[in-house]
Design an enzyme around this catalytic site. Structure first.
Site, PDB file in Angstrom:
ATOM      1  N   THR A  14       0.508  -1.147   0.793  1.00  0.00           N
ATOM      2  CA  THR A  14       0.090  -0.261  -0.276  1.00  0.00           C
ATOM      3  C   THR A  14       0.143   1.106   0.385  1.00  0.00           C
ATOM      4  OG1 THR A  14      -1.813  -1.062   1.246  1.00  0.00           O
ATOM      5  CG2 THR A  14      -1.680   0.921   0.896  1.00  0.00           C
ATOM      6  N   VAL A 134       3.637   7.622  12.220  1.00  0.00           N
ATOM      7  CA  VAL A 134       2.600   8.174  13.631  1.00  0.00           C
ATOM      8  C   VAL A 134       1.357   9.037  13.306  1.00  0.00           C
ATOM      9  CG1 VAL A 134       2.347   9.584  15.464  1.00  0.00           C
ATOM     10  CG2 VAL A 134       4.687   8.767  15.198  1.00  0.00           C
ATOM     11  N   GLY A 136       0.142   8.423  10.424  1.00  0.00           N
ATOM     12  CA  GLY A 136      -0.037   8.955   8.806  1.00  0.00           C
ATOM     13  C   GLY A 136      -0.206   9.577   8.102  1.00  0.00           C
ATOM     14  N   ILE A 138      -0.659  12.861   8.878  1.00  0.00           N
ATOM     15  CA  ILE A 138      -0.539  14.170   9.564  1.00  0.00           C
ATOM     16  C   ILE A 138       0.793  14.775   9.942  1.00  0.00           C
ATOM     17  CG2 ILE A 138      -0.932  15.182  11.807  1.00  0.00           C
ATOM     18  CD1 ILE A 138      -3.753  13.393  12.130  1.00  0.00           C
ATOM     19  N   LYS A 207       2.305   3.994  18.714  1.00  0.00           N
ATOM     20  CA  LYS A 207       2.281   5.564  17.960  1.00  0.00           C
ATOM     21  C   LYS A 207       2.510   6.255  19.110  1.00  0.00           C
ATOM     22  CE  LYS A 207      -0.276   4.293  14.109  1.00  0.00           C
ATOM     23  NZ  LYS A 207      -1.634   4.039  13.476  1.00  0.00           N
TER      24      LYS A 207
HETATM   25  N1  LIG Z   1      -0.947   0.885   5.015  1.00  0.00           N
HETATM   26  C1  LIG Z   1      -0.970   2.326   6.164  1.00  0.00           C
HETATM   27  O1  LIG Z   1      -2.147   3.103   5.870  1.00  0.00           O
HETATM   28  C2  LIG Z   1      -0.202   2.738   6.710  1.00  0.00           C
HETATM   29  C3  LIG Z   1      -0.198   3.524   7.087  1.00  0.00           C
HETATM   30  C4  LIG Z   1       0.964   3.807   8.587  1.00  0.00           C
HETATM   31  C5  LIG Z   1       1.754   2.920   7.915  1.00  0.00           C
HETATM   32  N2  LIG Z   1       2.439   1.648   7.872  1.00  0.00           N
HETATM   33  C6  LIG Z   1       3.228   1.209   7.929  1.00  0.00           C
HETATM   34  O2  LIG Z   1       3.931   1.137   6.481  1.00  0.00           O
HETATM   35  C7  LIG Z   1       4.870  -0.187   6.427  1.00  0.00           C
HETATM   36  C8  LIG Z   1       4.006  -1.012   5.042  1.00  0.00           C
HETATM   37  O3  LIG Z   1       2.331  -0.906   5.488  1.00  0.00           O
HETATM   38  P1  LIG Z   1       2.340  -1.492   4.272  1.00  0.00           P
HETATM   39  O4  LIG Z   1       0.499  -1.355   4.609  1.00  0.00           O
HETATM   40  O5  LIG Z   1       1.949  -0.924   2.244  1.00  0.00           O
HETATM   41  O6  LIG Z   1       1.997  -2.606   4.021  1.00  0.00           O
HETATM   42  P2  LIG Z   1       2.074  -3.987   2.900  1.00  0.00           P
HETATM   43  O7  LIG Z   1       0.276  -3.557   2.031  1.00  0.00           O
HETATM   44  O8  LIG Z   1       1.406  -5.668   3.868  1.00  0.00           O
HETATM   45  O9  LIG Z   1       3.030  -4.561   1.864  1.00  0.00           O
HETATM   46  C9  LIG Z   1       4.206  -4.507   2.638  1.00  0.00           C
HETATM   47  C10 LIG Z   1       4.774  -5.175   1.160  1.00  0.00           C
HETATM   48  O10 LIG Z   1       6.046  -5.472   1.656  1.00  0.00           O
HETATM   49  C11 LIG Z   1       6.722  -6.150   1.413  1.00  0.00           C
HETATM   50  N3  LIG Z   1       7.760  -7.257   1.949  1.00  0.00           N
HETATM   51  C12 LIG Z   1       7.325  -8.041   3.045  1.00  0.00           C
HETATM   52  N4  LIG Z   1       8.449  -8.598   4.211  1.00  0.00           N
HETATM   53  C13 LIG Z   1       9.224  -8.265   2.762  1.00  0.00           C
HETATM   54  C14 LIG Z   1      10.293  -9.281   2.970  1.00  0.00           C
HETATM   55  N5  LIG Z   1      10.743 -10.144   3.285  1.00  0.00           N
HETATM   56  N6  LIG Z   1      11.443  -9.369   1.468  1.00  0.00           N
HETATM   57  C15 LIG Z   1      11.021  -7.814   0.679  1.00  0.00           C
HETATM   58  N7  LIG Z   1       9.869  -7.464   1.001  1.00  0.00           N
HETATM   59  C16 LIG Z   1       8.959  -7.908   1.596  1.00  0.00           C
HETATM   60  C17 LIG Z   1       5.209  -7.089   0.274  1.00  0.00           C
HETATM   61  O11 LIG Z   1       5.695  -7.808  -0.835  1.00  0.00           O
HETATM   62  P3  LIG Z   1       5.199  -8.320  -1.543  1.00  0.00           P
HETATM   63  O12 LIG Z   1       3.770  -7.463  -2.193  1.00  0.00           O
HETATM   64  O13 LIG Z   1       5.675  -9.171  -2.316  1.00  0.00           O
HETATM   65  O14 LIG Z   1       4.028  -9.016  -0.916  1.00  0.00           O
HETATM   66  C18 LIG Z   1       4.702  -5.664   0.365  1.00  0.00           C
HETATM   67  O15 LIG Z   1       5.474  -5.531  -0.831  1.00  0.00           O
HETATM   68  C19 LIG Z   1       4.262  -1.036   7.634  1.00  0.00           C
HETATM   69  O16 LIG Z   1       5.665  -0.701   8.711  1.00  0.00           O
HETATM   70  C20 LIG Z   1       3.165  -0.280   8.541  1.00  0.00           C
HETATM   71  O17 LIG Z   1       2.423  -0.292   9.466  1.00  0.00           O
HETATM   72  C21 LIG Z   1       0.920   1.268   7.139  1.00  0.00           C
END
Ligand SMILES: NC(=O)c1ccc[n+]([C@@H]2O[C@H](COP(=O)([O-])OP(=O)(O)OC[C@H]3O[C@@H](n4cnc5c(N)ncnc54)[C@H](OP(=O)(O)O)[C@@H]3O)[C@@H](O)[C@H]2O)c1
Length: 428
Positions: A14, A134, A136, A138, A207
């Site tokens: 995402t 923290v 998102g 903001i 957070k």
């Molecule tokens: N989503 C939100 O709204 C949001 C908001 C604030 C903070 N965050 C933080 O942002 C971070 C990412 O969140 P997200 O929602 O984008 O997660 P996500 O959609 O689950 O994406 C995770 C990505 O990491 C890759 N990945 C996982 N394990 C890996 C490994 N061992 N080697 C290489 N790549 C690997 C996955 O690969 P594949 O795609 O190939 O499976 C995927 O592309 C997290 O720390 C989360 O807490 C997210």
């Protein structure tokens, strides 16, 4: 124009996808603002072949994020994989050791390892930036470390888990039970793979621990956050709170008191007409209080592709411009160990319980509370049932420890049915 800033992005989910889109769509704008191009040189994710709706063919691919993090043509390692340990931590450590700056959205990793990572980065003159971790979209870390740098912060508060706020708002507005609202949030894909991270308050607790480190100049201390989730909240609580002019929110509060650092993430009652009380749906809100500025309220999207990528890009742009603050707002080696406060600041509490429907039951409970030193502000019975009488009590300000002793004594009586719900009424 100067040398480009070269990014290596690990994680194309995402958030990672959102970052790639911004860099591709806004290359000229970013370059004109930073005074240098911001480019991606290499990326990594688990599956190379997954259709991500973006063109990654222009970038080098690495299966291993550690290899990506240490490439010679990467200046900034952008960690967007997630997870407190495993590849995220290994690659972040490798990036620092290889002399790279780091931008991450990973609150779990920093809540557990932030101090060690910050010390390692600062020892070699590198920065770790984590605005996206923290609340998102903001820009609360920037607000604290830059705009409010002349203040001593007195309290920081926030609704920082949009999923919990969505569930509580749906219970309130659509008269859904907790289970119904939870199922709805699940159907919309709002819950983490492990839902207790959301509804147990853990994600929001991470957070809060980061926020309070920056606000109070203390080492991140996630273990010092008192955590309570929203799973016990019933539709009755929502209705009773509303009748008294309150909303129930999963609220994080951190404040430095004479007794130490208080960090709480728990469901609380807040006045319905306050900004926090009016916060609906998946939105986040952070309230910052400083000795000179007074109270500041920041509101916005706490998650999602665009808002989170926006925050990541804010950090990237700072690095491109040469803005390099310490990870937690002051040098990591100068952060003091947080001394957790013994007990929370006194507050009024909302108590809901069921008593046996027999004469004198209410008087017995009032006596137990009085003997424990908890004084009653309001008390009423409502919605009489066959053999039980639901009772609502609002106390005057009391210590949580004193209240817990009273609840313990109540459990010894022969009139209490089940466990009472006790929620703090927070002054906001
Ligand atoms: N989503 C939100 O709204 C949001 C908001 C604030 C903070 N965050 C933080 O942002 C971070 C990412 O969140 P997200 O929602 O984008 O997660 P996500 O959609 O689950 O994406 C995770 C990505 O990491 C890759 N990945 C996982 N394990 C890996 C490994 N061992 N080697 C290489 N790549 C690997 C996955 O690969 P594949 O795609 O190939 O499976 C995927 O592309 C997290 O720390 C989360 O807490 C997210």
């Amino acid at each position: 124009m100067s040398e480009p800033l070269r990014l290596g992005i690990a994680g194309l989910g995402t958030v990672g996808t959102g970052v790639v889109k911004i860099i591709r769509q806004k290359a000229n704008l970013l370059a004109s603002r930073a005074g240098r191009p911001v480019v991606i040189t290499a990326v990594s994710a688990r599956s190379r072949d997954k259709d991500r709706g973006i063109n990654i063919g222009d970038y080098a691919w690495e299966d291993d994020p550690v290899t990506l993090a240490t490439r010679d043509d990467v200046d900034v390692f952008v960690e967007l994989m997630g997870g407190s340990d495993g590849p995220a931590k290994a690659a972040t450590e490798a990036a620092i050791a290889a002399g790279k700056d780091v931008v991450t959205a990973n609150k779990a990793m920093l809540a557990h390892h932030g101090q060690a990572l910050a010390e390692a980065a600062e020892a070699v003159g590198r920065v770790i930036r984590f605005e996206a971790a923290v609340a998102g979209g903001i820009p609360v870390i920037k607000a604290l470390t830059e705009g409010l740098a002349g203040n001593e912060m007195t309290r920081v508060m926030g609704v920082m888990n949009g999923t919990c706020n969505y569930i509580l708002t749906r219970m309130q507005n659509a008269d859904l039970t907790y289970d119904q609202a939870f199922a709805e949030a699940d159907g919309l894909g709002y819950l983490e793979a492990d839902p207790t991270l959301d509804v147990g308050g853990i994600d929001a607790g991470h957070k809060l621990a980061l926020l309070s480190s920056i606000a109070f100049g203390t080492q991140v201390n996630f273990d010092g956050v008192e955590l309570e989730g929203i799973g016990e909240i019933t539709i009755e609580d929502i209705h009773q709170a509303a009748d008294m002019g309150f909303r129930i929110k999963l609220l994080g509060v951190a404040q430095l008191t004479g007794r130490g650092l208080e960090q709480r993430m728990s469901p609380c009652l807040v006045p319905s007409d306050s900004p926090l009380g009016q916060l609906e749906g998946g939105t986040n809100m952070v309230v910052l209080e400083g000795d000179h500025v007074g109270q500041i309220v920041l509101r916005g999207a706490g998650a999602g592709e665009g808002p989170t990528a926006s925050a990541v890009m804010g950090d990237v742009m700072d690095i491109a411009r040469g803005i390099r603050p310490s990870t937690f707002g002051k040098p990591a080696v100068a952060l003091e160990a947080a001394k957790p406060a013994k007990g929370a600041t006194p507050a009024p509490y909302y108590l809901r319980m069921k008593l046996q429907d027999k004469p004198g039951a209410l008087a017995k409970i009032a006596t137990v509370l009085g003997e424990a030193g908890v004084s009653i502000d309001r008390m009423r019975q409502y919605g009489h049932e066959d053999t039980s009488a639901p009772v609502l009590i609002v106390t005057h300000k009391t210590q949580r420890r004193t209240l817990d002793e009273a609840l313990e004594a109540m459990a010894q009586t022969d009139v209490l049915l089940g466990r009472p719900v006790a929620l703090r009424i927070e002054s906001v």
